[in-house]
Design an enzyme around this catalytic site. Structure first.
Site, short mmCIF file in Angstrom:
data_model
loop_
_atom_site.label_atom_id
_atom_site.label_comp_id
_atom_site.label_asym_id
_atom_site.label_seq_id
_atom_site.Cartn_x
_atom_site.Cartn_y
_atom_site.Cartn_z
CG LEU A 44 -2.12 -0.89 1.25
CD1 LEU A 44 -2.78 -0.87 2.64
CD2 LEU A 44 -3.12 -0.48 0.19
CG ASP A 45 0.75 3.79 -3.29
OD1 ASP A 45 1.66 3.02 -3.64
OD2 ASP A 45 -0.22 4.09 -4.00
CG LEU A 46 4.28 7.50 2.90
CD1 LEU A 46 4.96 6.60 3.92
CD2 LEU A 46 5.22 8.63 2.48
CG ASP A 47 -0.27 8.71 -0.89
OD1 ASP A 47 -0.04 7.51 -1.19
OD2 ASP A 47 -0.32 9.61 -1.74
CB SER A 48 -2.84 3.89 0.27
OG SER A 48 -2.82 4.55 -0.99
#
Length: 207
Positions: A44-48
């Site tokens: 999962l992305d850093l901002d997800s």
């Protein structure tokens, strides 16, 4: 075999070390998970935010993480403005993003905002721009794919939460593939739990 379900908060790397040039100031899985030897299945992305499965089993990591096995992943996605059905049909049929075309996706507009813990920090609030929530289920997980999909049809993603990971399981009485889904359940951001014996048995049935 070790298997965990983790509710990844916003701003946390999906790895146990931060190798960035600033000396590793970002939070990682090590700040939350103290069980050694496990690694995330997919990312999962850093901002997800949302559901992350971790395991120490390399075969399981490959089987659940590789797009060729087409295990569904479901996301709740807050976007700017409100798409109509014609907009969403573009995602349902597959959309061209740079050098690849996405697979068909299951997409629906949620009637109300889902009950989720508040994001820290909160999303930017533009009072003159309405937002809505979509439920999107993919059978692949390319880099920042959901964000690129919604941006491609003109509805930028503001918040992205993975709420379910499903696996294809073959029932002995029915050779056709069926699905078993793992969800966030009662987990809160930063919390994790180990899979139950029954859940492990279902996963081990993949091999």
């Amino acid at each position: 075999m070790k298997c965990l379900l983790f509710y990844k908060p916003y701003g946390v790397l999906c790895q146990f070390t931060d190798n960035s040039a600033d000396g590793g100031s970002r939070k990682t899985l090590k700040d939350y998970i103290k069980i050694p030897g496990v690694y995330s299945v997919g990312r999962l992305d850093l901002d997800s935010e949302g559901l992350l499965l971790l395991t120490d089993n390399g075969r399981l990591k490959h089987h659940l993480g590789h797009r060729k096995f087409a295990h569904p992943r479901t996301y709740w996605v807050q976007v700017e403005r409100i798409p109509n059905d014609q907009d969403l049909d573009k995602l349902r049929s597959g959309i061209q993003i740079k050098d690849y075309r996405t697979r068909r996706a299951q997409v629906k507009l949620l009637e109300r905002e889902p009950e989720l813990p508040p994001r820290i920090p909160p999303i930017r609030d533009r009072k003159n721009v309405p937002t809505c929530w979509l439920e999107i289920t993919l059978t692949e997980g390319r880099n920042r794919q959901v964000r690129r999909m919604t941006a491609a049809i003109g509805f930028p993603t503001l918040r992205l939460v993975r709420v379910a990971i499903s696996i294809k399981v073959a029932q002995k009485k029915d050779p056709k593939s069926q699905f078993y889904s793992f969800g966030l359940d009662s987990l809160q951001p930063g919390e994790y739990r180990e899979l139950t014996a029954t859940e492990k048995q279902i996963i081990q049935g993949l091999f």
